[in-house]
Structures are given as structure tokens and as C-alpha cells.
Design a protein around this motif. Structure first.
Motif, PDB file in Angstrom:
ATOM      1  N   TRP A  41      -0.836  18.573  -1.113  1.00 21.74           N
ATOM      2  CA  TRP A  41      -1.698  17.029  -1.650  1.00 21.74           C
ATOM      3  C   TRP A  41      -1.571  16.210  -0.414  1.00 21.74           C
ATOM      4  O   TRP A  41      -2.134  15.007  -0.384  1.00 21.74           O
ATOM      5  CB  TRP A  41      -0.883  16.863  -2.614  1.00 21.74           C
ATOM      6  CG  TRP A  41      -1.432  15.620  -2.898  1.00 21.74           C
ATOM      7  CD1 TRP A  41      -3.068  14.997  -4.500  1.00 21.74           C
ATOM      8  CD2 TRP A  41      -0.389  14.102  -3.058  1.00 21.74           C
ATOM      9  NE1 TRP A  41      -1.893  13.737  -4.328  1.00 21.74           N
ATOM     10  CE2 TRP A  41      -1.102  12.875  -3.093  1.00 21.74           C
ATOM     11  CE3 TRP A  41       0.349  13.569  -2.569  1.00 21.74           C
ATOM     12  CZ2 TRP A  41      -0.900  12.201  -3.465  1.00 21.74           C
ATOM     13  CZ3 TRP A  41       1.003  12.585  -2.445  1.00 21.74           C
ATOM     14  CH2 TRP A  41       0.547  12.136  -3.196  1.00 21.74           C
ATOM     15  N   SER A  45      -4.727  14.090   0.975  1.00 18.57           N
ATOM     16  CA  SER A  45      -5.159  12.594   0.723  1.00 18.57           C
ATOM     17  C   SER A  45      -4.161  11.939   1.275  1.00 18.57           C
ATOM     18  O   SER A  45      -4.322  10.214   1.081  1.00 18.57           O
ATOM     19  CB  SER A  45      -4.044  12.548  -1.163  1.00 18.57           C
ATOM     20  OG  SER A  45      -4.992  13.363  -2.058  1.00 18.57           O
ATOM     21  N   LYS A 166      -8.207  23.871   1.880  1.00 16.53           N
ATOM     22  CA  LYS A 166      -7.538  24.844   0.892  1.00 16.53           C
ATOM     23  C   LYS A 166      -7.244  26.546   0.956  1.00 16.53           C
ATOM     24  O   LYS A 166      -7.628  26.343   2.153  1.00 16.53           O
ATOM     25  CB  LYS A 166      -8.613  25.029  -0.292  1.00 16.53           C
ATOM     26  CG  LYS A 166      -7.368  25.089  -2.066  1.00 16.53           C
ATOM     27  CD  LYS A 166      -6.448  24.567  -2.371  1.00 16.53           C
ATOM     28  CE  LYS A 166      -6.338  24.841  -3.137  1.00 16.53           C
ATOM     29  NZ  LYS A 166      -4.309  24.226  -3.248  1.00 16.53           N
ATOM     30  N   GLN A 177     -11.658  27.058  -5.119  1.00 14.23           N
ATOM     31  CA  GLN A 177     -10.675  25.562  -5.068  1.00 14.23           C
ATOM     32  C   GLN A 177     -11.324  24.517  -4.297  1.00 14.23           C
ATOM     33  O   GLN A 177     -10.901  23.205  -4.253  1.00 14.23           O
ATOM     34  CB  GLN A 177      -9.143  26.257  -4.937  1.00 14.23           C
ATOM     35  CG  GLN A 177      -8.788  26.984  -6.251  1.00 14.23           C
ATOM     36  CD  GLN A 177      -7.550  27.302  -5.761  1.00 14.23           C
ATOM     37  OE1 GLN A 177      -7.242  27.016  -4.783  1.00 14.23           O
ATOM     38  NE2 GLN A 177      -6.505  28.070  -6.830  1.00 14.23           N
ATOM     39  N   ARG A 181     -12.181  20.331  -4.460  1.00 13.17           N
ATOM     40  CA  ARG A 181     -11.446  19.637  -4.158  1.00 13.17           C
ATOM     41  C   ARG A 181     -12.919  18.374  -3.006  1.00 13.17           C
ATOM     42  O   ARG A 181     -12.769  17.748  -3.197  1.00 13.17           O
ATOM     43  CB  ARG A 181     -10.562  20.235  -3.232  1.00 13.17           C
ATOM     44  CG  ARG A 181      -9.661  18.979  -2.693  1.00 13.17           C
ATOM     45  CD  ARG A 181      -8.982  19.740  -1.218  1.00 13.17           C
ATOM     46  NE  ARG A 181      -7.585  19.641  -2.522  1.00 13.17           N
ATOM     47  CZ  ARG A 181      -6.020  20.551  -1.692  1.00 13.17           C
ATOM     48  NH1 ARG A 181      -6.066  20.204  -0.510  1.00 13.17           N
ATOM     49  NH2 ARG A 181      -5.154  20.091  -2.936  1.00 13.17           N
ATOM     50  N   ASN A 185     -13.567  14.477  -4.557  1.00 18.87           N
ATOM     51  CA  ASN A 185     -13.087  13.146  -3.354  1.00 18.87           C
ATOM     52  C   ASN A 185     -13.863  12.791  -2.078  1.00 18.87           C
ATOM     53  O   ASN A 185     -13.639  13.099  -1.024  1.00 18.87           O
ATOM     54  CB  ASN A 185     -11.882  14.045  -2.533  1.00 18.87           C
ATOM     55  CG  ASN A 185     -10.367  13.772  -3.505  1.00 18.87           C
ATOM     56  OD1 ASN A 185      -9.976  13.690  -4.122  1.00 18.87           O
ATOM     57  ND2 ASN A 185     -10.277  15.416  -4.340  1.00 18.87           N
TER      58      ASN A 185
END
Length: 199
Positions: A41, A45, A166, A177, A181, A185
């Protein structure tokens, strides 16, 4: 993972380290998984958005990512009172221990064949580019994402920057997934990508 369970696992590890008592391997493996998810993460991020806002001419990628990851680990250790290096060592050492007689080995499931293989480039943490064989996994609003097999996991990256989105044990899970994501985002992803193209 539910926050209640996460706190439970991390608290158990923290208490075990402070009291120098062995904790059941179940808690060790769960805590290790939580740390891995946290660092993933952090990379997606925090580090990546920060990196693409910097002046790359004045910076060294390898040094920058090392310093940022050290900072992230210090923050995690401070919050949960856990020695991450000790946790990692304990996980590796105890994972190697054979606690019971092994059963008949199960055959490894065959790796799914790529239907439309192409060569793509991924960007390593060192900043270097590396060619891999993969195929387009999905497209979102004109941006394409490809999937490739690392030997242990299926990983999805974007075609433009080669950045990892991912990884998962199965093809389908990695794609789903990664798609989730990107969709959740997408605005941040576009800004990062545009910044990369400028440089």
C-alpha cells in the motif's frame, strides 16, 4: 482483513517480542502478511505519487526508495511496537522447520498459458527496465494493463510506466484486484502516468 483481527495479531507479536516468548506461527504468518500488505500500500499510495512529483534530475531512485521504505518501516514499528526485522527473521526460520512428517507431495498446478503473448517492459525498484513475456489483461478508459507470471505469482502492471499494480497467486485474482485498484484510484493513476510521460 478486519481491523479487529489485525490489531489482535499485531498485539500478540508485540507482546511476544517484548516478553521474549515464542508466539504460535499462525500469528507470525498473519502479522507478516499484514506488514507485506502495508508496504505494498505504501509503495502504490505514498511513494509513487511522491516520486512522480520530484525533480528526477536531482535524485537517485535507489537511494530515494530505500530512504522512503525505511521511514515507512520506522512508522509501522513505532505504532505497533514491533521489530520488523525480527519478525521477518522469525517467519523465515520457522517456515523452514518441518513440524510433521510430510504427506505425499501434490503435483504443482500447470501454469496458465498466455493466449496472446507479447514482450512488455517492467520497471524494477532499482529504476532499471526489464523485459517480460505477458499479455494484455484489461483496458480502462484507454489505458492498457498487462499480466505476466513471475514463477510464483501472477502480476499486473501498466503498459506505459511498467509499474506493478497488483500480484496474486492466480491469474483471475490478480486481474480482478488490479482492475479494482485502478478503477478506485483512477484519477491518481492518471496524474502519476502523465508525470512520467513528461519526464
Amino acid at each position: 482483513m478486519k481491523k479487529r483481527l489485525m490489531k489482535k495479531y499485531l498485539k500478540r507479536i508485540s507482546e511476544g517480542q517484548q516478553l521474549k516468548k515464542e508466539v504460535p506461527f499462525f500469528y507470525v504468518s498473519q502479522a507478516k502478511s499484514i506488514v507485506d500488505d502495508y508496504l505494498e500500500w505504501f509503495h502504490f499510495s505514498v511513494f509513487r505519487p511522491w516520486w512522480y512529483q520530484q525533480d528526477w534530475k536531482e535524485m537517485d531512485f535507489s537511494k530515494a526508495i530505500t530512504e522512503q521504505y525505511k521511514s515507512a518501516e520506522v512508522d509501522f514499528q513505532s505504532k505497533w511496537s514491533i521489530d520488523l526485522r525480527a519478525l521477518s527473521d522469525e517467519y523465515k526460520n520457522r517456515k523452514r522447520v518441518q513440524t510433521r512428517k510430510p504427506g505425499k507431495p501434490k503435483p504443482e498446478p500447470p501454469v496458465r498459458r498466455l493466449r496472446h503473448p507479447e514482450v512488455f517492459s517492467i520497471r524494477l525498484r532499482s529504476g532499471e527496465w526489464y523485459g517480460v513475456e505477458g499479455e494484455i489483461a484489461f483496458e480502462h478508459q484507454g489505458y492498457k494493463f498487462f499480466i505476466y507470471h513471475t514463477g510464483s505469482y501472477w502480476s499486473v502492471a501498466d503498459v506505459i510506466t511498467g509499474a506493478l499494480i497488483k500480484s496474486a497467486e492466480t491469474y483471475k485474482k490478480a486481474v480482478n484486484q488490479a482492475r479494482e485498484r485502478i478503477v478506485n484510484n483512477f484519477d491518481s493513476y492518471v496524474k502519476i502516468t502523465e508525470k512520467t510521460l513528461v519526464h
